[in-house]
Design an enzyme around this catalytic site. Structure first.
Site, PDB file in Angstrom:
ATOM      1  N   ASN A   9       0.750  -1.085  -0.174  1.00 14.51           N
ATOM      2  CA  ASN A   9      -0.026   0.163  -0.136  1.00 14.51           C
ATOM      3  C   ASN A   9       0.986   1.306  -0.033  1.00 14.51           C
ATOM      4  OD1 ASN A   9      -1.868   2.108   0.374  1.00 14.51           O
ATOM      5  ND2 ASN A   9      -2.484   1.215   2.637  1.00 14.51           N
ATOM      6  N   LYS A  11       0.265   4.265  -0.352  1.00 14.23           N
ATOM      7  CA  LYS A  11      -0.502   5.656   0.206  1.00 14.23           C
ATOM      8  C   LYS A  11      -0.049   6.441  -0.835  1.00 14.23           C
ATOM      9  CE  LYS A  11      -0.111   3.396   4.623  1.00 14.23           C
ATOM     10  NZ  LYS A  11      -0.259   3.508   6.248  1.00 14.23           N
ATOM     11  N   HIS A  95      -9.451   1.378   4.967  1.00 12.26           N
ATOM     12  CA  HIS A  95      -8.271   1.500   5.692  1.00 12.26           C
ATOM     13  C   HIS A  95      -8.547   2.695   6.721  1.00 12.26           C
ATOM     14  CE1 HIS A  95      -4.215   2.696   6.520  1.00 12.26           C
ATOM     15  NE2 HIS A  95      -3.695   1.739   5.907  1.00 12.26           N
ATOM     16  N   GLU A  97      -6.711   5.119   7.759  1.00 13.75           N
ATOM     17  CA  GLU A  97      -6.568   6.652   7.390  1.00 13.75           C
ATOM     18  C   GLU A  97      -7.843   6.957   6.676  1.00 13.75           C
ATOM     19  OE1 GLU A  97      -2.832   5.764   5.297  1.00 13.75           O
ATOM     20  OE2 GLU A  97      -1.867   5.161   7.193  1.00 13.75           O
ATOM     21  N   GLU A 167      -5.445  -4.713  10.646  1.00 12.82           N
ATOM     22  CA  GLU A 167      -4.293  -3.623  10.708  1.00 12.82           C
ATOM     23  C   GLU A 167      -4.731  -2.816  12.075  1.00 12.82           C
ATOM     24  OE1 GLU A 167      -2.390  -2.270   6.897  1.00 12.82           O
ATOM     25  OE2 GLU A 167      -4.233  -1.371   6.830  1.00 12.82           O
ATOM     26  N   GLY A 173       2.489   2.391  10.651  1.00 11.03           N
ATOM     27  CA  GLY A 173       3.343   3.673  10.625  1.00 11.03           C
ATOM     28  C   GLY A 173       4.142   3.984  11.711  1.00 11.03           C
ATOM     29  N   SER A 213       3.375  -1.978  10.677  1.00 13.88           N
ATOM     30  CA  SER A 213       4.947  -1.967  10.766  1.00 13.88           C
ATOM     31  C   SER A 213       5.447  -3.372  10.378  1.00 13.88           C
ATOM     32  CB  SER A 213       5.090  -1.537  12.033  1.00 13.88           C
ATOM     33  OG  SER A 213       4.692  -0.245  12.223  1.00 13.88           O
TER      34      SER A 213
HETATM   35  P1  PGA Z   1       2.711   0.521   7.623  1.00 18.46           P
HETATM   36  O1  PGA Z   1       1.386   0.814   7.053  1.00 18.46           O
HETATM   37  O2  PGA Z   1       3.238  -0.944   7.119  1.00 18.46           O
HETATM   38  O3  PGA Z   1       3.625   1.654   7.292  1.00 18.46           O
HETATM   39  O4  PGA Z   1       2.861   0.488   9.287  1.00 18.46           O
HETATM   40  C1  PGA Z   1       0.551  -0.486   6.976  1.00 18.46           C
HETATM   41  C2  PGA Z   1      -0.731   0.030   6.358  1.00 18.46           C
HETATM   42  O5  PGA Z   1      -1.203   1.048   6.711  1.00 18.46           O
HETATM   43  O6  PGA Z   1      -1.487  -0.740   5.551  1.00 18.46           O
END
Ligand code: PGA
Length: 250
Positions: A9, A11, A95, A97, A167, A173, A213
């Site tokens: 992903n 983003k 997601h 976000e 998640e 992140g 992460s």
């Molecule tokens: P990250 O994000 O691996 O940077 O923690 C995962 C995601 O949001 O899909």
């Protein structure tokens, strides 16, 4: 046998030439990884070019969102139908976000899942609890509520077309990963919820990915757990070597 899947992903990262370079590098390094399905999810702008680059490879193409509307006067939106016509195969939906910054509810995500399935695209449907919800021991309840809301009105046959991603929001992140045991516990719970509503065959065949992460140094111990079928990778998917190392961690 459930499909093993690793999805990157991106983003809102990379400009156009950087994105194309990254896809080319992923093809070079990852196209010979047949026991895992590698999927890239670049921004909308890249989809058609990515489709052209990926069409004779084993690597799949996902978008990061779509509209819940069919078409019409919705300035700035992109429909599932448009994505299908540009070669997209999967769409990440719900997601955290999107939930937190764009106020997407389980009901809106449910409509997006229906649009995605209508155009024969595969939804990668996300769920996950906030840190304060985990601290209050509400994570099981939160996951159940999200799944029930997102699955409203879907048949077992439709559910069997989904990929689920767990998640935990506190791990996205942040560099803080859920332990393999914490992740496995929730993945097993998600499979039980699906089993109770849609039957054992659907539950056993659905791929459930972990996200938050995930990196080359922790992917293997996560993917070894019986109910973890791969990963949804954010930061580490922007570096081809790291992303492919994760995909080779099974
Ligand atoms: P990250 O994000 O691996 O940077 O923690 C995962 C995601 O949001 O899909």
């Amino acid at each position: 046998m459930r499909e093993k899947i690793v999805t990157g992903n991106w983003k809102m990262n990379k400009n156009f030439p950087e994105g194309i370079n990254l896809i080319q590098e992923i093809i070079e390094k990852g196209n010979s990884t047949p026991n895992v399905k590698i999927i890239v999810a670049p921004p909308f702008l890249f989809q058609y070019e990515a489709f052209n680059l990926l069409k004779n490879t084993l690597i799949g193409l996902a978008a990061q969102n779509c509209s819940e509307q069919e078409n019409g006067a919705f300035t700035g939106e992109i429909s599932a139908q448009m994505l299908k016509s540009a070669g997209t195969q999967y769409i990440i939906l719900g997601h955290s976000e999107r939930r937190s910054y764009y106020h997407e509810t389980d009901q809106v995500i449910n409509l997006k899942i229906k649009q995605t399935l209508k155009y024969d695209l595969k939804p990668i449907v996300c769920c996950g609890e906030l840190l304060e919800e985990r601290e209050k021991n509400e994570h099981f309840h939160v996951i159940k509520k999200q799944l029930n809301g997102m699955f409203e009105g879907l048949s077992a046959e439709q559910i069997s077309k989904l990929i689920i991603a767990y998640e935990p929001v506190w791990a996205i992140g942040t560099g803080k990963t859920a332990s393999p045991e914490q992740a496995q516990e929730i993945h097993q719970y998600i499979r039980e919820i699906i089993q109770n509503s849609f039957g054992g065959v659907v539950a056993q065949n659905i791929s459930i990915l972990y996200g938050g992460s995930c990196k080359p140094s922790n992917a293997k111990e996560l993917f070894e757990k019986p109910d973890i079928d791969g990963g949804l990778i954010g930061g580490a998917s922007l570096v081809a070597d790291d992303f492919i190392a994760i995909a080779k961690s099974f």
